[in-house]
Design a protein around this motif. Structure first.
Motif, PDB file in Angstrom:
ATOM      1  N   PRO A  70      39.166  29.311  55.102  1.00 16.31           N
ATOM      2  CA  PRO A  70      38.531  27.996  54.271  1.00 16.31           C
ATOM      3  C   PRO A  70      37.548  27.878  53.561  1.00 16.31           C
ATOM      4  O   PRO A  70      37.531  27.048  52.646  1.00 16.31           O
ATOM      5  N   VAL A  71      36.506  28.198  54.185  1.00 13.32           N
ATOM      6  CA  VAL A  71      35.359  28.220  53.771  1.00 13.32           C
ATOM      7  C   VAL A  71      34.793  28.308  52.439  1.00 13.32           C
ATOM      8  O   VAL A  71      34.299  28.174  52.048  1.00 13.32           O
ATOM      9  N   LEU A  72      35.152  29.753  52.883  1.00 13.30           N
ATOM     10  CA  LEU A  72      34.673  30.902  51.522  1.00 13.30           C
ATOM     11  C   LEU A  72      35.592  30.330  50.420  1.00 13.30           C
ATOM     12  O   LEU A  72      34.452  30.371  49.500  1.00 13.30           O
ATOM     13  N   TYR A  73      36.777  29.893  50.590  1.00 11.46           N
ATOM     14  CA  TYR A  73      37.463  29.483  49.767  1.00 11.46           C
ATOM     15  C   TYR A  73      36.712  28.633  48.982  1.00 11.46           C
ATOM     16  O   TYR A  73      37.488  28.084  48.512  1.00 11.46           O
ATOM     17  N   GLY A  74      36.470  27.577  49.588  1.00  9.27           N
ATOM     18  CA  GLY A  74      35.745  26.105  49.210  1.00  9.27           C
ATOM     19  C   GLY A  74      34.562  26.672  48.900  1.00  9.27           C
ATOM     20  O   GLY A  74      34.925  25.840  47.234  1.00  9.27           O
ATOM     21  N   MET A  75      33.707  27.375  49.219  1.00 12.12           N
ATOM     22  CA  MET A  75      32.898  28.403  48.201  1.00 12.12           C
ATOM     23  C   MET A  75      33.511  28.304  46.278  1.00 12.12           C
ATOM     24  O   MET A  75      32.544  28.198  45.593  1.00 12.12           O
ATOM     25  N   MET A  76      34.518  29.140  46.940  1.00 11.72           N
ATOM     26  CA  MET A  76      34.601  29.999  45.545  1.00 11.72           C
ATOM     27  C   MET A  76      35.644  28.882  44.551  1.00 11.72           C
ATOM     28  O   MET A  76      35.383  28.359  43.343  1.00 11.72           O
ATOM     29  N   TRP A  77      35.992  27.385  45.915  1.00 10.77           N
ATOM     30  CA  TRP A  77      36.557  26.247  44.890  1.00 10.77           C
ATOM     31  C   TRP A  77      35.876  25.289  44.361  1.00 10.77           C
ATOM     32  O   TRP A  77      35.725  25.587  42.649  1.00 10.77           O
ATOM     33  N   HIS A  78      34.801  25.727  44.499  1.00 10.45           N
ATOM     34  CA  HIS A  78      33.189  25.006  43.645  1.00 10.45           C
ATOM     35  C   HIS A  78      32.722  26.055  42.542  1.00 10.45           C
ATOM     36  O   HIS A  78      32.874  25.403  41.472  1.00 10.45           O
ATOM     37  N   ILE A  79      32.913  26.981  43.163  1.00 12.58           N
ATOM     38  CA  ILE A  79      31.932  27.772  41.905  1.00 12.58           C
ATOM     39  C   ILE A  79      33.082  28.379  40.299  1.00 12.58           C
ATOM     40  O   ILE A  79      32.592  28.066  39.513  1.00 12.58           O
ATOM     41  N   LEU A  80      34.477  28.710  40.706  1.00 12.81           N
ATOM     42  CA  LEU A  80      35.382  28.615  39.405  1.00 12.81           C
ATOM     43  C   LEU A  80      35.352  26.886  39.340  1.00 12.81           C
ATOM     44  O   LEU A  80      35.707  27.185  37.767  1.00 12.81           O
ATOM     45  N   LYS A  81      35.222  25.350  40.065  1.00 14.26           N
ATOM     46  CA  LYS A  81      35.633  24.488  39.273  1.00 14.26           C
ATOM     47  C   LYS A  81      33.811  24.395  38.146  1.00 14.26           C
ATOM     48  O   LYS A  81      34.566  23.651  37.575  1.00 14.26           O
ATOM     49  N   GLU A  85      31.342  31.555  37.651  1.00 16.01           N
ATOM     50  CA  GLU A  85      31.670  32.671  37.683  1.00 16.01           C
ATOM     51  C   GLU A  85      30.969  33.754  36.977  1.00 16.01           C
ATOM     52  O   GLU A  85      31.251  32.621  36.097  1.00 16.01           O
ATOM     53  N   ASP A  86      31.499  35.025  37.476  1.00 17.32           N
ATOM     54  CA  ASP A  86      30.652  35.605  36.186  1.00 17.32           C
ATOM     55  C   ASP A  86      32.717  36.404  35.558  1.00 17.32           C
ATOM     56  O   ASP A  86      33.056  37.053  35.763  1.00 17.32           O
ATOM     57  N   LYS A  87      32.674  35.366  34.355  1.00 17.52           N
ATOM     58  CA  LYS A  87      33.619  35.638  33.852  1.00 17.52           C
ATOM     59  C   LYS A  87      34.509  36.893  33.847  1.00 17.52           C
ATOM     60  O   LYS A  87      35.357  37.734  33.856  1.00 17.52           O
ATOM     61  N   GLU A  88      33.466  37.511  32.977  1.00 17.13           N
ATOM     62  CA  GLU A  88      33.328  38.787  31.796  1.00 17.13           C
ATOM     63  C   GLU A  88      32.998  39.920  33.026  1.00 17.13           C
ATOM     64  O   GLU A  88      34.375  41.038  32.607  1.00 17.13           O
ATOM     65  N   PHE A  89      32.992  40.393  34.501  1.00 16.32           N
ATOM     66  CA  PHE A  89      32.797  40.304  35.161  1.00 16.32           C
ATOM     67  C   PHE A  89      33.866  40.981  35.824  1.00 16.32           C
ATOM     68  O   PHE A  89      34.511  41.515  36.485  1.00 16.32           O
ATOM     69  N   ILE A  90      35.112  39.093  35.810  1.00 13.79           N
ATOM     70  CA  ILE A  90      36.287  39.817  36.268  1.00 13.79           C
ATOM     71  C   ILE A  90      37.177  40.647  36.201  1.00 13.79           C
ATOM     72  O   ILE A  90      37.908  40.746  36.551  1.00 13.79           O
ATOM     73  N   ARG A  91      36.902  39.831  34.286  1.00  5.23           N
ATOM     74  CA  ARG A  91      37.767  40.675  33.619  1.00  5.23           C
ATOM     75  C   ARG A  91      37.541  42.321  33.722  1.00  5.23           C
ATOM     76  O   ARG A  91      38.555  42.798  33.929  1.00  5.23           O
ATOM     77  N   GLN A  92      36.533  42.466  34.310  1.00  4.81           N
ATOM     78  CA  GLN A  92      36.744  43.917  33.827  1.00  4.81           C
ATOM     79  C   GLN A  92      36.922  44.662  34.778  1.00  4.81           C
ATOM     80  O   GLN A  92      37.238  45.696  35.157  1.00  4.81           O
ATOM     81  N   ARG A  93      36.459  43.496  35.911  1.00  4.68           N
ATOM     82  CA  ARG A  93      35.653  45.139  37.398  1.00  4.68           C
ATOM     83  C   ARG A  93      37.118  44.505  38.136  1.00  4.68           C
ATOM     84  O   ARG A  93      37.275  45.326  39.590  1.00  4.68           O
ATOM     85  N   VAL A  94      37.983  43.052  38.785  1.00  6.46           N
ATOM     86  CA  VAL A  94      38.270  42.620  39.287  1.00  6.46           C
ATOM     87  C   VAL A  94      40.274  42.091  39.332  1.00  6.46           C
ATOM     88  O   VAL A  94      40.233  41.607  38.122  1.00  6.46           O
ATOM     89  N   ALA A 161      34.454  37.034  47.065  1.00  4.75           N
ATOM     90  CA  ALA A 161      33.217  36.071  46.820  1.00  4.75           C
ATOM     91  C   ALA A 161      31.838  36.424  45.876  1.00  4.75           C
ATOM     92  O   ALA A 161      31.530  35.915  44.620  1.00  4.75           O
ATOM     93  N   ALA A 162      31.788  37.778  46.543  1.00  8.65           N
ATOM     94  CA  ALA A 162      30.659  38.498  46.218  1.00  8.65           C
ATOM     95  C   ALA A 162      30.998  39.367  44.751  1.00  8.65           C
ATOM     96  O   ALA A 162      30.218  39.136  44.236  1.00  8.65           O
ATOM     97  N   ALA A 163      32.056  39.441  44.405  1.00  6.32           N
ATOM     98  CA  ALA A 163      32.822  40.040  43.607  1.00  6.32           C
ATOM     99  C   ALA A 163      32.437  38.905  42.503  1.00  6.32           C
ATOM    100  O   ALA A 163      32.076  39.335  40.962  1.00  6.32           O
ATOM    101  N   ASP A 164      33.050  37.880  42.355  1.00  2.99           N
ATOM    102  CA  ASP A 164      33.009  36.324  41.495  1.00  2.99           C
ATOM    103  C   ASP A 164      31.900  36.177  41.468  1.00  2.99           C
ATOM    104  O   ASP A 164      30.957  35.936  40.065  1.00  2.99           O
ATOM    105  N   ARG A 165      30.521  36.990  42.205  1.00 10.26           N
ATOM    106  CA  ARG A 165      28.898  36.383  41.743  1.00 10.26           C
ATOM    107  C   ARG A 165      28.878  37.444  41.275  1.00 10.26           C
ATOM    108  O   ARG A 165      27.250  37.716  40.764  1.00 10.26           O
ATOM    109  N   LYS A 166      29.111  38.711  40.482  1.00 18.85           N
ATOM    110  CA  LYS A 166      28.756  40.262  40.821  1.00 18.85           C
ATOM    111  C   LYS A 166      27.443  40.376  41.661  1.00 18.85           C
ATOM    112  O   LYS A 166      26.938  40.984  40.602  1.00 18.85           O
TER     113      LYS A 166
END
Length: 180
Positions: A70-81, A85-94, A161-166
């Protein structure tokens, strides 16, 4: 996750999640502290216990035992909101990130605080540091890994989360989100 000492020493934000290198790995702690001092880096420790390592941190996040995800998802919630996030990295690799995003959306700051005890403002502050003060390293230590049973899921979420931030090499994104 294992990061090289060079990655650790050159980071602007260092997060130790569920570990106490001051007692378990003093050599790595010296690299952490030296890198943090040289780079004026943020040094964050996420752990239920105020450990000797947490005493050195610039930010200590105390969470309830078993609430790592839940804490990690909370961090990711803020990153996405906030679009950090690195949208291109996520699109290509995740693969499968849209499914993860749906789960993350459920973990608002209020819900994370209710479940984990981590204040929403602190969570946003740590998420912003991790996402914007680059390079950053997230070091998953065994305290967050095998504890409380769901260690594989916890490790996946931390890698996500790490991939989310490349932050990790591309192969980790494929490892946990394989193409069908």
């Amino acid at each position: 996750m294992t990061n090289s000492f060079n990655d650790i020493r050159n980071s602007k934000t260092l997060i130790i999640w569920g570990g106490n290198p001051a007692e378990a790995h003093p050599v790595s702690l010296q690299h952490l502290l030296e890198g943090a001092e040289l780079n004026r880096a943020n040094f964050v420790v996420v752990d239920p216990r105020l450990t000797r390592t947490a005493a050195h941190a610039t930010e200590y996040v105390r969470l309830r035992p078993g609430t790592d995800i839940p804490v990690l998802y909370g961090m990711m919630w803020h990153i996405l909101k906030n679009g950090w996030e690195d949208k291109e990295f996520i699109r290509q690799r995740v693969y499968g990130f849209d499914d993860v995003r749906k789960e993350i959306e459920k973990w608002t700051p209020d819900e994370v605080e209710r479940v984990s005890g981590v204040p929403g403002a602190q969570l946003e502050h740590v998420a912003k540091m991790f996402a914007t003060e680059k390079p950053a390293t997230l070091d998953l230590v065994h305290g967050a890994d095998p504890a409380y049973g769901r260690h594989r899921q916890r490790a996946r979420e931390l890698h996500c989360a790490a991939a989310d931030r490349k932050r990790r090499r591309a192969w980790n994104g494929r490892k946990y989100f394989p193409r069908p």
